[in-house]
Design an enzyme around this catalytic site. Structure first.
Site, PDB file in Angstrom:
ATOM      1  N   ASP A   1       0.931  -1.271   0.305  1.00  2.79           N
ATOM      2  CA  ASP A   1      -0.096   0.111   0.054  1.00  2.79           C
ATOM      3  C   ASP A   1       1.030   1.275   0.001  1.00  2.79           C
ATOM      4  O   ASP A   1       2.332   1.003  -0.173  1.00  2.79           O
ATOM      5  CB  ASP A   1      -1.072   0.081   1.286  1.00  2.79           C
ATOM      6  CG  ASP A   1      -0.257   0.318   2.440  1.00  2.79           C
ATOM      7  OD1 ASP A   1       0.862   0.314   2.636  1.00  2.79           O
ATOM      8  OD2 ASP A   1      -1.077   0.194   3.714  1.00  2.79           O
TER       9      ASP A   1
ATOM     10  N   CYS B   1       3.317  -2.917   3.942  1.00  4.04           N
ATOM     11  CA  CYS B   1       2.383  -1.687   4.279  1.00  4.04           C
ATOM     12  C   CYS B   1       3.108  -0.780   5.330  1.00  4.04           C
ATOM     13  O   CYS B   1       4.483  -1.085   5.564  1.00  4.04           O
ATOM     14  CB  CYS B   1       1.105  -2.026   4.953  1.00  4.04           C
ATOM     15  SG  CYS B   1       0.838  -2.924   6.462  1.00  4.04           S
TER      16      CYS B   1
ATOM     17  N   THR C   1       3.329  -0.745   8.797  1.00  2.00           N
ATOM     18  CA  THR C   1       3.995  -1.677   9.550  1.00  2.00           C
ATOM     19  C   THR C   1       4.139  -3.200   9.522  1.00  2.00           C
ATOM     20  O   THR C   1       4.902  -3.731  10.113  1.00  2.00           O
ATOM     21  CB  THR C   1       3.125  -1.664  11.052  1.00  2.00           C
ATOM     22  OG1 THR C   1       1.854  -2.287  10.802  1.00  2.00           O
ATOM     23  CG2 THR C   1       3.028  -0.333  11.639  1.00  2.00           C
TER      24      THR C   1
ATOM     25  N   HIS D   1      10.979 -23.314   9.047  1.00  2.00           N
ATOM     26  CA  HIS D   1      10.037 -24.188   9.951  1.00  2.00           C
ATOM     27  C   HIS D   1       8.669 -23.850   9.334  1.00  2.00           C
ATOM     28  O   HIS D   1       7.859 -24.682   9.965  1.00  2.00           O
ATOM     29  CB  HIS D   1      10.222 -23.346  11.479  1.00  2.00           C
ATOM     30  CG  HIS D   1      11.531 -23.827  11.812  1.00  2.00           C
ATOM     31  ND1 HIS D   1      11.824 -23.815  13.283  1.00  2.00           N
ATOM     32  CD2 HIS D   1      12.588 -24.545  11.628  1.00  2.00           C
ATOM     33  CE1 HIS D   1      13.028 -24.331  13.656  1.00  2.00           C
ATOM     34  NE2 HIS D   1      13.671 -24.745  12.304  1.00  2.00           N
TER      35      HIS D   1
ATOM     36  N   HIS E   1       8.320 -30.463  10.959  1.00  2.64           N
ATOM     37  CA  HIS E   1       7.664 -28.787  10.600  1.00  2.64           C
ATOM     38  C   HIS E   1       6.490 -29.243   9.235  1.00  2.64           C
ATOM     39  O   HIS E   1       5.653 -28.460   9.333  1.00  2.64           O
ATOM     40  CB  HIS E   1       8.723 -28.076   9.947  1.00  2.64           C
ATOM     41  CG  HIS E   1       9.827 -27.833  10.843  1.00  2.64           C
ATOM     42  ND1 HIS E   1       9.578 -27.116  12.168  1.00  2.64           N
ATOM     43  CD2 HIS E   1      11.111 -28.186  10.733  1.00  2.64           C
ATOM     44  CE1 HIS E   1      10.575 -27.211  12.876  1.00  2.64           C
ATOM     45  NE2 HIS E   1      11.751 -27.789  12.043  1.00  2.64           N
TER      46      HIS E   1
END
Length: 145
Positions: A11, A68, A70, A101, A136
């Site tokens: 964004d 974005c 954060t 993992h 995993h």
């Protein structure tokens, strides 16, 4: 051998980082699918998470990088799609572990919370690290697909 295509999307909060990473990846010879945004005008991050999910689902890209401000909002939006395993990372260790993992297919970075050198390092590690499988794989299978 076909070249892996890496999708990029952000964004407005991640546009500067996306532009920087696109150039770094192109300089390394990576094939890029740029899903936008293409300027700093305010846009809605869920639209770009969906564009990424669609590109992965229909095979236009094998992995992706989302940004974005954060990284939080766009990672939440991306993980609503069952075939996306998006990992918000903040450092090299997280970038390595999300691949080894968790078999993450989308790396998520905060455009306003991470410096360019750390972002570059995270991308390089994400792209170079293989999924370990083993114990995993059982866990990743429980995430749905």
């Amino acid at each position: 051998m076909t070249q892996e295509i890496i999708a990029l999307a952000s964004d407005h909060g991640g546009i500067e980082m996306k532009t920087m990473l696109r150039q770094i990846l192109q300089d390394k010879g990576c094939a890029i699918l740029d899903l936008g945004t293409h300027d700093s005008s305010s846009v809605d991050y869920p639209d770009y998470a969906k564009a990424m999910a669609d590109a992965l689902k229909d095979g236009r890209a094998s992995r992706g990088i989302l940004m974005c401000g954060t990284g939080i909002g766009i990672s939440i939006a991306a993980n609503r799609h069952r075939h996306v395993r998006a990992a918000l990372v903040h450092d090299a260790y997280g970038a390595r572990m999300c691949r080894q993992h968790n078999d993450a297919n989308v790396l998520v970075l905060g455009g306003r919370t991470m410096g360019p050198e750390v972002a570059r390092e995270c991308v390089e590690i994400f792209l170079a690290t293989e999924f370990e499988g083993g114990r995993h794989a059982r866990r990743v299978a429980k995430l749905g697909d």
